[in-house]
Scaffold this motif. Structure first.
Motif, PDB file in Angstrom:
ATOM      1  N   VAL A 163       0.832  -1.207   0.000  1.00  0.00           N
ATOM      2  CA  VAL A 163       0.000   0.000   0.000  1.00  0.00           C
ATOM      3  C   VAL A 163       0.865   1.255   0.000  1.00  0.00           C
ATOM      4  N   GLU A 217       2.692   4.018  -4.511  1.00  0.00           N
ATOM      5  CA  GLU A 217       1.638   4.664  -5.283  1.00  0.00           C
ATOM      6  C   GLU A 217       1.588   4.008  -6.659  1.00  0.00           C
ATOM      7  N   PRO A 266      -0.980   4.703  -9.453  1.00  0.00           N
ATOM      8  CA  PRO A 266      -2.088   5.204 -10.266  1.00  0.00           C
ATOM      9  C   PRO A 266      -2.045   4.592 -11.669  1.00  0.00           C
ATOM     10  N   THR A 294      -4.085   1.253  -9.085  1.00  0.00           N
ATOM     11  CA  THR A 294      -5.231   1.777  -8.332  1.00  0.00           C
ATOM     12  C   THR A 294      -5.787   2.995  -9.062  1.00  0.00           C
ATOM     13  N   TRP A 327      -6.305   5.734  -7.470  1.00  0.00           N
ATOM     14  CA  TRP A 327      -5.906   6.872  -6.643  1.00  0.00           C
ATOM     15  C   TRP A 327      -4.749   7.638  -7.285  1.00  0.00           C
ATOM     16  N   THR A 380      -1.911  10.730  -2.993  1.00  0.00           N
ATOM     17  CA  THR A 380      -2.961  10.254  -2.090  1.00  0.00           C
ATOM     18  C   THR A 380      -2.383   9.734  -0.779  1.00  0.00           C
ATOM     19  N   LEU A 381      -1.222   9.099  -0.837  1.00  0.00           N
ATOM     20  CA  LEU A 381      -0.622   8.537   0.383  1.00  0.00           C
ATOM     21  C   LEU A 381      -0.281   9.599   1.430  1.00  0.00           C
ATOM     22  N   TRP A 436      -3.658   9.879   3.063  1.00  0.00           N
ATOM     23  CA  TRP A 436      -4.313   8.614   3.396  1.00  0.00           C
ATOM     24  C   TRP A 436      -3.308   7.462   3.367  1.00  0.00           C
ATOM     25  N   THR A 477      -6.681   0.434   6.483  1.00  0.00           N
ATOM     26  CA  THR A 477      -7.153   1.382   5.474  1.00  0.00           C
ATOM     27  C   THR A 477      -5.962   1.920   4.701  1.00  0.00           C
ATOM     28  N   PRO A 507      -5.004   3.428   0.281  1.00  0.00           N
ATOM     29  CA  PRO A 507      -5.338   3.221  -1.125  1.00  0.00           C
ATOM     30  C   PRO A 507      -5.080   1.782  -1.576  1.00  0.00           C
ATOM     31  N   GLY A 508      -6.108   1.115  -2.026  1.00  0.00           N
ATOM     32  CA  GLY A 508      -5.976  -0.252  -2.516  1.00  0.00           C
ATOM     33  C   GLY A 508      -6.205  -1.330  -1.481  1.00  0.00           C
TER      34      GLY A 508
END
Length: 175
Positions: free
Chosen positions: A31, A34, A36, A108, A110, A114-115, A118, A128, A130-131
């Protein structure tokens, strides 16, 4: 459920419980990447990480292929230039019946950054990031399932194909 299946299910639950920390560490590491769908450089880095991860968890494949994801232009008016992540196909030894194909995507939806807002978080039994709900946890579970049964794939040959699939229906190798 037969007695044999009940015993096996109990063994599986015990085994998973003993591997939980490693599984969560795998998920946290994955996770933290990243991925995308529209960033080829980040997808290449993630696929390189996945190569190392799969070898560490499943051993070296007997054969491996990397298929260029290609450039198809602006598919569907997305404005991303149509640069796609590559496909990785690994073959692993097994025993018994017919080959088994395990398929996962590694991108993903996202966007980059995003990281920062989140990151992967574990709060009790809830993870929790992204992904986590989709493919990243799914791919980690897939790898650990192969490790379990029975400590490796039962098929004569076990193939694992990872692809950036968000737009796979438009890709020649995704059809």
């Amino acid at each position: 459920m037969t007695v044999e299946h009940e015993v096996e299910a109990g063994e599986l639950r015990a085994w998973i419980g003993g591997c939980r920390a490693e599984m969560l560490a795998d998920l946290a590491a994955y996770v933290s990447l990243e991925t995308p769908s529209n960033d080829k450089a980040l997808l290449d880095a993630a696929l390189d990480w996945l190569d190392g991860y799969l070898e560490a968890r499943l051993g070296p494949p007997t054969a491996t292929r990397r298929i260029d994801g290609g450039v198809l232009g602006d598919v569907g008016g997305r404005g991303d230039g149509g640069v796609y992540g590559d496909v990785r196909i690994n073959d692993y030894p097994g025993r018994g019946g017919a080959p088994v194909l395990l398929l996962a995507h590694y991108d993903t939806v996202w966007p980059v950054g995003t990281l920062r807002s989140w990151p992967f978080t574990l709060d009790g039994d809830r993870a929790t990031g992204p992904g986590v709900f989709d493919m990243k946890a799914g791919l980690v579970q897939l790898v650990w399932a192969v490790r379990w049964r029975p400590r490796g794939c039962r098929a004569r040959r076990c193939g694992c194909c990872s692809t950036a699939m968000r737009r796979s229906a438009a890709l020649p190798h995704g059809r």
